[in-house]
Write a protein that holds these residues in place. Sequence first.
Motif, mmCIF file in Angstrom:
data_model
loop_
_atom_site.group_PDB
_atom_site.id
_atom_site.type_symbol
_atom_site.label_atom_id
_atom_site.label_comp_id
_atom_site.label_asym_id
_atom_site.label_seq_id
_atom_site.Cartn_x
_atom_site.Cartn_y
_atom_site.Cartn_z
ATOM 1 N N ARG A 4 0.853 -1.262 -0.265
ATOM 2 C CA ARG A 4 -0.013 0.001 -0.076
ATOM 3 C C ARG A 4 0.820 1.311 -0.095
ATOM 4 N NH1 ARG A 4 -3.623 0.013 5.238
ATOM 5 N NH2 ARG A 4 -3.751 -2.214 4.689
ATOM 6 N N ALA A 36 -7.197 -7.312 0.636
ATOM 7 C CA ALA A 36 -8.150 -8.168 1.874
ATOM 8 C C ALA A 36 -8.759 -9.416 1.085
ATOM 9 C CB ALA A 36 -9.274 -6.999 2.140
ATOM 10 N N PRO A 67 -4.981 -2.350 -0.682
ATOM 11 C CA PRO A 67 -6.651 -1.734 -0.498
ATOM 12 C C PRO A 67 -7.167 -1.130 -1.347
ATOM 13 C CG PRO A 67 -4.906 -1.157 1.345
ATOM 14 C CD PRO A 67 -4.138 -1.723 0.175
ATOM 15 N N GLU A 75 -7.775 -7.063 -4.779
ATOM 16 C CA GLU A 75 -7.767 -6.200 -3.535
ATOM 17 C C GLU A 75 -7.114 -7.053 -2.494
ATOM 18 O OE1 GLU A 75 -11.431 -4.389 -0.491
ATOM 19 O OE2 GLU A 75 -11.915 -5.545 -2.133
ATOM 20 N N ASP A 99 -5.981 3.668 -3.568
ATOM 21 C CA ASP A 99 -4.752 3.343 -2.943
ATOM 22 C C ASP A 99 -3.699 3.792 -4.178
ATOM 23 O OD1 ASP A 99 -2.854 2.435 -0.969
ATOM 24 O OD2 ASP A 99 -2.462 1.294 -2.869
#
Length: 235
Positions: free
Chosen positions: A8, A65, A32, A63, A48
């Motif tokens: 990130r 996550a 992110p 992504e 991001d």
Amino acid sequence: MNIFLSGRGFFAVQTAEALQEAGHRILGVASPRTRKGHTDDSEPLSWDRLRSWSFPRQIMWSEAAELRAHHIPDKVDVIVAAHSHAFIGRKTRARAALASIGYHPSLLPLHRGRDAIRWTIRDGDKVTGGTVYHLTERTDGGPIAAQEHVLVPPGSTPESLWREHLAPLGVRLLLRVVNDLANDRCVEVPQDERLATWEPAMDSPPLFKPELIALAGKSTPRAKSEASRWALIDG
């Protein structure tokens, strides 16, 4: 070398650019969905930085996550975690032919955990550093691939220490390890668990740790140090 980079912000972008300048190829990235403080990704300005960097270069983005094994392209040699807070699981790591590595802004095994720099400043450490380590099931606990120390300048804040010292060091160490791997040199030094410390995120909710009652009664400096750290978090 073919790289998949999870991270990130500016640190991930600087790492990606350093790897490309050294002749390595970024096959995909994960970050992110939006920058901190944004919830709607319909506006590219909210993305991001790593996502924004990858888009005009037509580099596949996922992504962080939701990163899973099927997001890792074929023929990836190394997975690089550059300021990635997403756990990269065993099946995902197995997609890399050579290694999965990450950067942690401390002299591991000291200051494991998400807020290593803030704890460094809070504890008044005079010396800190950065570590590139092999990702495993144990958070921040994998074998060390490269490590260097830095002196903490007087008056440092977590932000200044990261921006001026630990982030540039991290880019350099990650590039060094990837170059080592490209030259068939794989360094894996086990961490000494006797020296390990772990601190929780400073913005985490208070924790109830009844075992600290016994810990606080011990006379060793390490026990008192650990008890005081948890007492600070528990308020």
